[in-house]
Design a protein around this motif. Structure first.
Motif, mmCIF file in Angstrom:
data_model
loop_
_atom_site.group_PDB
_atom_site.id
_atom_site.type_symbol
_atom_site.label_atom_id
_atom_site.label_comp_id
_atom_site.label_asym_id
_atom_site.label_seq_id
_atom_site.Cartn_x
_atom_site.Cartn_y
_atom_site.Cartn_z
ATOM 1 N N GLY A 1 102.675 -8.108 -78.740
ATOM 2 C CA GLY A 1 103.090 -7.444 -77.507
ATOM 3 C C GLY A 1 101.959 -6.774 -76.767
ATOM 4 O O GLY A 1 102.194 -5.904 -75.923
ATOM 5 N N THR A 2 100.707 -7.180 -77.048
ATOM 6 C CA THR A 2 99.557 -6.564 -76.384
ATOM 7 C C THR A 2 99.316 -7.104 -74.990
ATOM 8 O O THR A 2 98.596 -6.495 -74.200
ATOM 9 N N ALA A 3 99.887 -8.257 -74.678
ATOM 10 C CA ALA A 3 99.761 -8.849 -73.346
ATOM 11 C C ALA A 3 101.102 -9.465 -72.972
ATOM 12 O O ALA A 3 101.768 -10.071 -73.815
ATOM 13 N N ALA B 1 107.681 -20.970 -71.028
ATOM 14 C CA ALA B 1 106.883 -20.096 -71.893
ATOM 15 C C ALA B 1 107.547 -18.737 -72.074
ATOM 16 O O ALA B 1 107.257 -18.029 -73.042
ATOM 17 N N ASP B 2 108.435 -18.361 -71.164
ATOM 18 C CA ASP B 2 109.168 -17.099 -71.284
ATOM 19 C C ASP B 2 110.444 -17.239 -72.096
ATOM 20 O O ASP B 2 111.174 -16.260 -72.267
ATOM 21 N N THR C 1 98.301 -7.579 -68.609
ATOM 22 C CA THR C 1 99.253 -8.481 -67.967
ATOM 23 C C THR C 1 98.534 -9.720 -67.460
ATOM 24 O O THR C 1 97.356 -9.669 -67.087
ATOM 25 N N VAL C 2 99.259 -10.843 -67.447
ATOM 26 C CA VAL C 2 98.728 -12.111 -66.949
ATOM 27 C C VAL C 2 99.697 -12.661 -65.909
ATOM 28 O O VAL C 2 100.872 -12.299 -65.868
ATOM 29 N N LEU D 1 99.264 -16.844 -72.516
ATOM 30 C CA LEU D 1 99.342 -15.930 -73.651
ATOM 31 C C LEU D 1 99.213 -16.692 -74.965
ATOM 32 O O LEU D 1 99.799 -17.768 -75.139
ATOM 33 N N SER D 2 98.457 -16.118 -75.893
ATOM 34 C CA SER D 2 98.348 -16.703 -77.227
ATOM 35 C C SER D 2 99.535 -16.264 -78.078
ATOM 36 O O SER D 2 100.239 -15.306 -77.748
#
Length: 752
Positions: A437-439, A654-655, A422-423, A429-430
């Motif tokens: 979906g890894t981050a 970004a979301d 999580t960030v 996020l790249s």
């Protein structure tokens, strides 16, 4: 708190280009002629993401003091910056007046957290029950019991127990859960009748009727009756100050009220603790609260605190602090000789229930993770070995160190574990991480819009969670996150402890480190390049000169705030794009606070006029405007205005695309070309312009400088007008510690 206000200074004279230099040099002293004005009327609520660093109980009768959380800074280098005309001031952000704001997501999530905690505790209690006669055993345990009984009955040889054990095989994972927790229902809007009643009471008390929506949100449908009975409950509305609540009470109650009114004592005590939370504290020493009450004219502060405790408005805590590591325990002989200190070693604290519940829940949850993980030997670097053997690990380091927990997560996936990173900021996020979906952003994980689903007990389907940007984790968010992790899940808290802390109350990473309840893995990976060298020096209290052959670090001396605004616009619109091929959208401006002649308001006005001029026809905003949106207090999301419709203002973030309800535009949205350091914490951009006008000097601190400078990836420009205040702040300006209860809770025997 009302921030310093003031008009942009007159146009600066045409600047001359200083010589380019590969080595940075300390800037010459710069005059500052900026002045701050005062503003009348009710305060604008504290900005989300802007905890002040000053004392929580300081009296601020005028509201003109600059925010303590925003400071100034500047390193040394001087590439040429061509002159340009000073842009005219743009349209100020206008807003719709307040209809009823909706209940914050944080409050809804905290209620869900309490329900989740009850379910998890019930599950743990069920698991703790006795197992009778092997009746509940199955699998390997049942086979072992049968073998023991066979040996006891002579049907088998005991040597079978010493046969070589088969190679352990990791059990197959169950199918991933895709069930999402239902979104909390939207709070019902106050009825027209309720709002009318609130407006009538506000008008009788001389308060602005525009506050009706906020009052309804804070006090509910029965707010009119509550205010009539206890006018000081108006202090529950963000931005209302004690003197304003006193005037409101006098207008409603006349001679029936006074400074010793117990209703006033309770409301002021809660208000002081709410103010402390804005500065990051989850509790305050009892004596500090009493002093704050005395400053606000309470005749008997001790009695006032006792009343607030009796009424259940606040809680009192007495933490027992054990001896420091390595310190000898007091012996009976010491006590007989009078050597042992009398009473508890820590002063009593006062706090609000919501933060007390969050800290206790977080401490219990972290202890549960530590207890329930099965230690394993993992090959790899120090971080991997620590995570294999422990349920909780703290990882610290600068920007380059983020690669280490990311590598850990990738290796854990190869082991067959269910892993998530999580960030804090979705912009970090790249595209690959988004697609795989890894981050995910932490807020999206908690809201259930990203990440794995949950099981029937509400636990996330995870074996390892890596939390990047852990210093931005406040105590309520941390409690919700840890409660959502299943037994046996490993948790890594990773981040740079030198950056500014979370916008919300608490200091989760700092408290975990101070309590020493888990391994700490400190990265030795340095941040590269001139910017990394400069920021690393700031972290240890040194403002060093650095080699910047590619103009990675540029110092732009200015004489006053007006010139600072002019130069900032010039850098964003012309110089940085020309030198580095970046667009203005790839550059962020960071300054000390929202108010003042070179704060975010003045800078955003000038930047809008230059980059996206327009009339501000949608509540002060136009399509193409860069904005900072606060969906909940303490969280800032950057976005761009797409347009408006009947539902509200549409943003691209970004979301994804979001809609800001029209009644929330004024309170939750600002122009966002320029941000404060707290708003920018957790993010990074190709180019950053840090603006340090002369009036920013009182707010300087080492963490602020470290955070602001560290947001730049390729280029850092420092518009410098604070003279020697910058190196002095870097050397001496440590941020005050936050008062919290998490560290002693973690260190207590029950929390280990």
């Amino acid at each position: 708190m009302t921030e310093p206000s003031g008009e942009t200074a007159p146009e600066a004279p045409e600047d001359t280009a200083p010589e380019d230099g590969a080595r940075t040099a300390a800037p010459a002293p710069a005059e500052d002629t900026a002045t701050a004005g005062t503003s009348a009327g009710p305060e604008r609520p504290e900005e989300p993401g802007e905890p002040a660093e000053a004392s929580a109980t300081e009296d601020e009768p005028t509201g003109d003091e600059p925010r303590g959380d925003e400071s100034a800074e500047g390193p040394a280098a001087d590439p040429a910056v061509p002159g340009d005309d000073t842009p005219a001031d743009g349209e100020g952000a206008a807003g719709d007046d307040g209809a009823a704001p909706e209940l914050s997501e944080a409050q809804a999530e905290l209620a869900a957290q309490r329900e989740l905690r009850a379910r998890i505790e019930a599950r743990k209690a069920e698991k703790a029950g006795p197992v009778e006669s092997g009746a509940k055993l199955s699998g390997t345990a049942a086979d072992l019991l049968a073998a023991v009984r066979a040996v006891e009955g002579g049907a088998a040889s005991g040597g079978a127990f010493f046969a070589p054990a088969p190679e352990p095989v990791r059990p197959a994972r169950p199918a991933e859960t895709t069930v999402r927790p239902p979104a909390p229902p939207a709070p019902a809007a106050p009825t027209a009748g309720a709002l009318a009643g609130i407006r009538e009471v506000l008008a009788r008390g001389g308060a602005p009727e525009a506050l009706a929506g906020q009052v309804a949100t804070a006090l509910g449908e029965q707010a009119a009756g509550a205010l009539t009975e206890d006018p000081w409950r108006l202090l529950a509305v963000a931005g209302v100050r004690p003197e304003q609540a006193d005037g409101f009470a006098r207008a409603l109650l006349g001679g029936a009220c006074g400074p010793d009114d117990p209703r006033r004592a309770v409301a002021l005590t809660v208000w002081l603790l709410d103010r402390a939370a804005l500065q990051g504290h989850t509790a305050l020493p009892l004596d500090e609260v009493r002093a704050g009450l005395a400053r606000h004219g309470v005749p008997d502060p001790e009695k006032a605190v006792a009343t607030a405790i009796t009424e259940g408005a606040v809680l009192v805590f007495q933490e027992e602090d054990g001896p420091e590591d390595g310190a000898p325990e007091e012996t009976a002989a010491d006590e007989e000789a009078g050597g042992a200190p009398e009473g508890p070693s820590e002063p009593p604290l006062l706090g609000l229930e919501r933060y007390a519940l969050a800290e206790e829940s977080l401490a219990d949850g972290l202890a549960r993770l530590v207890r329930t993980v099965t230690a394993e030997e993992w090959d790899g670097e120090e971080l991997a070995r620590a995570v294999g053997a422990h349920g909780l690990v703290a990882h610290t380091g600068g920007e380059a160190a983020r690669a280490e927990p990311l590598a850990l997560a990738a290796a854990a996936r190869e082991r067959g574990l269910r892993v998530l990173v999580t960030v804090h900021d979705a912009e970090r996020l790249s595209e690959e991480e988004r697609a795989a979906g890894t981050a995910v952003p932490l807020a999206a994980l908690l809201a259930g819009t990203a990440g794995p689903g949950r099981d029937e007990e509400g636990a996330l389907a995870l074996d390892l969670l890596v939390v990047l940007d852990a210093p931005q984790l406040d105590v309520e968010t941390g409690a919700m996150l840890v409660e959502a992790l299943p037994d046996g899940c490993r948790l890594v808290l990773s981040g740079d402890p030198a950056v500014l802390g979370s916008a919300g109350p608490g200091a989760v990473l700092a408290d975990v480190l101070a309590a020493r309840v888990c391994p700490r893995v400190a990265s030795r990976r340095p941040d590269p390049g001139p910017i990394g060298e400069l920021v690393s020096g700031v972290g240890v209290g040194e403002l060093n000169q650095v080699e910047a052959p590619g103009k990675e670090v540029v110092i732009v001396p200015v004489r006053d705030a007006g010139e600072a605004v002019h130069r900032t616009v010039q850098l964003v619109a012309e110089s940085v794009p020309r030198a580095f091929g970046l667009t203005p959208e790839q550059t962020r401006v960071i300054t000390v606070g929202h108010g003042g002649s070179a704060g975010t308001r003045a800078l955003n006005t000038a930047l809008k006029q230059r980059l996206n001029p327009g009339p501000g026809r949608f509540g002060g905003f136009d399509p193409g405007d860069r904005v900072a949106y606060a969906p909940v207090p303490g969280r800032t999301v950057s976005g761009t205005v797409l347009g408006a419709d009947a539902e509200g203002l549409r943003l691209r973030t970004a979301d994804g695309e979001v809609v800001v309800p029209k009644e929330r535009v004024e309170s939750a949205l600002r122009h966002g070309w320029a941000l404060t350091a707290h708003q920018a914490a957790g993010g990074r951009w190709p180019a950053v312009v840090v603006v340090l006008p002369g009036d920013a000097a009182p707010g300087l601190s080492r963490p602020w400088v470290y955070t602001a400078f560290g947001r730049a990836e390729r280029h850092l420009s420092v518009v410098h007008g604070v003279d020697q205040a910058l190196p002095r702040a870097v050397a001496e300006g440590l941020a005050p510690a936050r008062t919290t209860r998490l560290r002693p809770l973690l260190a207590a025997p029950g929390g280990e």
